[in-house]
Motif scaffolding. Structure first.
Motif, PDB file in Angstrom:
ATOM      1  N   GLU A  69       0.809  -1.216   0.000  1.00 56.74           N
ATOM      2  CA  GLU A  69       0.000   0.000   0.000  1.00 56.74           C
ATOM      3  C   GLU A  69       0.845   1.270   0.000  1.00 56.74           C
ATOM      4  O   GLU A  69       0.365   2.333  -0.389  1.00 56.74           O
ATOM      5  N   HIS A  96       5.843  -8.781   6.104  1.00 61.59           N
ATOM      6  CA  HIS A  96       4.686  -7.897   6.043  1.00 61.59           C
ATOM      7  C   HIS A  96       4.668  -7.008   7.289  1.00 61.59           C
ATOM      8  O   HIS A  96       4.921  -7.479   8.397  1.00 61.59           O
ATOM      9  N   ASP A  98       2.424  -3.715   9.355  1.00 60.83           N
ATOM     10  CA  ASP A  98       1.201  -2.938   9.487  1.00 60.83           C
ATOM     11  C   ASP A  98       1.445  -1.888  10.569  1.00 60.83           C
ATOM     12  O   ASP A  98       1.588  -2.223  11.754  1.00 60.83           O
ATOM     13  N   ASP A  99       1.537  -0.609  10.175  1.00 59.20           N
ATOM     14  CA  ASP A  99       1.829   0.451  11.138  1.00 59.20           C
ATOM     15  C   ASP A  99       0.575   1.130  11.678  1.00 59.20           C
ATOM     16  O   ASP A  99       0.640   2.157  12.356  1.00 59.20           O
ATOM     17  N   GLY A 100      -0.583   0.543  11.381  1.00 59.17           N
ATOM     18  CA  GLY A 100      -1.836   1.128  11.835  1.00 59.17           C
ATOM     19  C   GLY A 100      -2.461   2.070  10.837  1.00 59.17           C
ATOM     20  O   GLY A 100      -3.652   2.373  10.924  1.00 59.17           O
ATOM     21  N   SER A 102      -1.152   1.924   7.236  1.00 55.51           N
ATOM     22  CA  SER A 102      -1.042   1.214   5.965  1.00 55.51           C
ATOM     23  C   SER A 102      -0.287  -0.098   6.174  1.00 55.51           C
ATOM     24  O   SER A 102       0.406  -0.279   7.181  1.00 55.51           O
ATOM     25  N   ARG A 103      -0.450  -0.978   5.217  1.00 58.02           N
ATOM     26  CA  ARG A 103       0.279  -2.237   5.220  1.00 58.02           C
ATOM     27  C   ARG A 103       1.315  -2.190   4.103  1.00 58.02           C
ATOM     28  O   ARG A 103       1.022  -1.717   2.998  1.00 58.02           O
ATOM     29  N   TYR A 104       2.506  -2.673   4.382  1.00 60.33           N
ATOM     30  CA  TYR A 104       3.550  -2.657   3.372  1.00 60.33           C
ATOM     31  C   TYR A 104       4.490  -3.840   3.583  1.00 60.33           C
ATOM     32  O   TYR A 104       4.405  -4.552   4.591  1.00 60.33           O
ATOM     33  N   THR A 105       5.369  -4.050   2.626  1.00 61.20           N
ATOM     34  CA  THR A 105       6.241  -5.223   2.605  1.00 61.20           C
ATOM     35  C   THR A 105       7.679  -4.772   2.439  1.00 61.20           C
ATOM     36  O   THR A 105       7.982  -3.944   1.578  1.00 61.20           O
ATOM     37  N   GLY A 220      -1.818  -6.711  -2.441  1.00 62.74           N
ATOM     38  CA  GLY A 220      -1.939  -6.611  -1.000  1.00 62.74           C
ATOM     39  C   GLY A 220      -1.467  -7.885  -0.329  1.00 62.74           C
ATOM     40  O   GLY A 220      -0.745  -8.696  -0.914  1.00 62.74           O
ATOM     41  N   THR A 221      -1.873  -8.072   0.926  1.00 64.66           N
ATOM     42  CA  THR A 221      -1.458  -9.233   1.702  1.00 64.66           C
ATOM     43  C   THR A 221      -2.663 -10.130   1.989  1.00 64.66           C
ATOM     44  O   THR A 221      -3.808  -9.666   2.021  1.00 64.66           O
TER      45      THR A 221
END
Length: 274
Positions: A69, A96, A98-100, A102-105, A220-221
């Motif tokens: 994201e 993976h 998730d910082d609250g 957005s989600r990113y890799t 996405g995941t």
């Protein structure tokens, strides 16, 4: 808000086999870490191994080839005048996050990305090469890092054993090809074209999957679920170029399970647009 930083690194390359040519950039310090590029002697098949060496400070992260994201994937490009082409830029298995918001890799540790360069056509020995590098590192915010690089090559220079060990470790960390107990069984786009369904076998009980596509595709995941002797996962397609076709798109599937990692290009069943 922190400002942008520019990282200058050196890229070396070869145009003809010699006893040994090796070159590395000076470390360039940037907020959150440091980066350099190392190039090694040409191999017998004409390929030129190299390493994008990214060292992160604790608490900082960088991104995988599909950051999800948000994020900036690492890229390396050579100008047309260089006489060289970038054949591959490979990535170890990421995580993976998730910082609250957005989600990113990506990676929360230092990482080496192996590259393969090759001459476009045989020619005189190259003594200077330029390259562009772009990547992002982040903590509370992401810092885009861009560099326009040039380096003089020195024929006959010995390969640094520590740098050779770094390349060996980076190559060893890459995902393996499919094997009888770790492979994709089936892959197909869902009817609405908004997600990719993949069935696969895996040696462990808690596999994780990562999917990446051509430029402009972003996934996405999703968590796999057990189905008999195999696993099934539906990975959302977050975006794709407006006129890009799903049929024939080159999609890479990466998975970890049982302490192992596997990567393969998917053979996806043809998709009929809804």
């Amino acid at each position: 808000m922190r400002g942008f930083r520019v990282v200058f690194m050196c890229l070396a390359a070869l145009s003809a086999p010699v006893p040994a040519i090796a070159a590395s950039s000076a470390w360039h310090e940037t907020e959150g870490g440091r980066v350099r590029l190392v190039v090694f002697p040409e191999r017998t098949d004409g390929s030129i191994p190299a390493l994008l060496d990214i060292r992160l400070e604790p608490g900082w992260r960088t991104y995988w080839r599909d950051p999800g994201e948000s994020g900036v994937p690492p890229t390396v490009s050579l100008p047309e005048s260089s006489g060289l082409k970038l054949e591959s830029l490979r990535f170890p298995v990421p995580k993976h996050f998730d910082d609250g918001f957005s989600r990113y890799t990506g990676y929360d540790r230092s990482v080496g990305l192996p590259l393969t360069l090759k001459q476009k056509v045989p020619g005189p020995e190259t003594t200077q090469v330029s390259a562009s590098v772009f990547l992002g590192i982040c903590q509370d915010i992401c810092i885009p890092v861009q560099a326009e690089l040039s380096v003089e090559l020195q024929a006959g220079a010995a390969v640094d054993p520590a740098e050779a060990a770094d390349l060996k470790a980076a190559e060893a960390a890459l995902p393996a090809p499919p094997s009888p107990d770790f492979a994709v069984i089936d892959a197909r786009w869902n009817d609405d074209g908004k997600s990719l369904a993949v069935a696969f076998t895996a040696p462990g009980t808690t596999p994780q999957v990562f999917v990446s596509g051509p430029d402009g595709f972003q996934f996405g995941t999703a968590m796999p679920t057990r189905s008999g002797d195999s696993y099934h996962v539906e990975v959302p397609l977050l975006r794709k170029p407006k006129n890009a076709s799903l049929s024939g798109a080159a999609i890479l599937f990466t998975a970890t399970s049982g302490g192992r990692a596997m990567e393969t290009t998917l053979a996806i069943a043809p998709h009929a647009a809804p």
